[in-house]
Write an enzyme that holds these catalytic residues in place. Structure first.
Site, mmCIF file in Angstrom:
data_model
loop_
_atom_site.group_PDB
_atom_site.id
_atom_site.type_symbol
_atom_site.label_atom_id
_atom_site.label_comp_id
_atom_site.label_asym_id
_atom_site.label_seq_id
_atom_site.Cartn_x
_atom_site.Cartn_y
_atom_site.Cartn_z
ATOM 1 N N ARG A 84 0.894 -1.042 0.029
ATOM 2 C CA ARG A 84 0.095 0.144 0.097
ATOM 3 C C ARG A 84 1.017 1.259 0.210
ATOM 4 O O ARG A 84 1.918 1.354 0.807
ATOM 5 C CB ARG A 84 -0.979 -0.009 1.215
ATOM 6 N N ARG A 104 -5.393 1.986 -5.115
ATOM 7 C CA ARG A 104 -4.480 1.366 -3.996
ATOM 8 C C ARG A 104 -4.816 -0.301 -4.154
ATOM 9 O O ARG A 104 -5.752 -0.639 -4.670
ATOM 10 C CB ARG A 104 -4.731 1.963 -2.713
ATOM 11 N N ASP A 121 -6.696 -1.217 1.099
ATOM 12 C CA ASP A 121 -7.117 -0.048 2.106
ATOM 13 C C ASP A 121 -7.962 -0.978 3.115
ATOM 14 O O ASP A 121 -8.762 -1.499 3.010
ATOM 15 C CB ASP A 121 -7.867 0.967 1.493
ATOM 16 N N ASP A 136 -9.963 -0.026 6.715
ATOM 17 C CA ASP A 136 -10.443 1.028 7.611
ATOM 18 C C ASP A 136 -11.261 0.440 8.658
ATOM 19 O O ASP A 136 -12.051 -0.574 8.495
ATOM 20 C CB ASP A 136 -11.389 1.960 6.807
#
Length: 164
Positions: A86, A95, A98, A100
């Site tokens: 990343r 990307r 990711d 989160d």
């Protein structure tokens, strides 16, 4: 520490996104402080924000029980992103991976490195719709996730990913 339920959102639009997501979920779970509870089907989603012309994303949501504190969980998520090369060059840009933190139990955290619940989760169908597929009764800060998904501006760009 008692285990806390956490919901993580994963996305990828560079490289072998489907296998990256599967590998990332496995890597997240391959930690003594993490136990996978559920994982959503994969969604194909149009990019939201960021530079024009980037490829569609593959997204999923996974629920874990964790004994990691929220900041250690963030470090673990960043470690998994780094293992998948990343880079953070352009905000909302393409990307490889990711990860989160969407929720961390019922905690509200807002410091210089972490905001939980995720500040934009309630308006992003690419997070909300896979979450509904995984858990139709899920709630985000007391509001049914299904209701939030139905109102999200990007809902028309989210579809169940059938390919491999």
């Amino acid at each position: 520490m008692n285990a806390v339920r956490t919901v993580l959102a994963l996305g990828s639009n560079l490289g072998e996104s489907r296998s990256t997501l599967a590998d990332a979920v496995a890597a997240l779970a391959d930690h003594p402080g993490m136990k996978l509870v559920a994982v959503s089907p994969v969604a194909r989603t149009a990019p939201v924000g960021g530079p024009a012309g980037q490829p569609d994303y593959l997204n999923l949501v996974a629920e874990f029980e964790t004994t990691l504190d929220a900041h250690a969980l963030l470090d673990h998520c960043h470690d998994i992103e780094n293992r998948h090369h990343r880079t953070r060059e352009v905000r909302w840009g393409p990307r490889t991976l990711d990860v989160d933190i969407i929720t961390y139990g019922s905690s509200r955290i807002n410091d210089e490195v972490l905001t939980v619940p995720h500040p934009r989760a309630a308006e992003r169908a690419f997070v909300l719709q896979p979450w509904v597929w995984m858990d139709p009764d899920a709630r985000l800060e007391g509001v049914p996730v299904a209701d939030l998904a139905a109102r999200a501006a990007d809902l028309s760009g989210v579809e169940l990913f059938e390919g491999e």
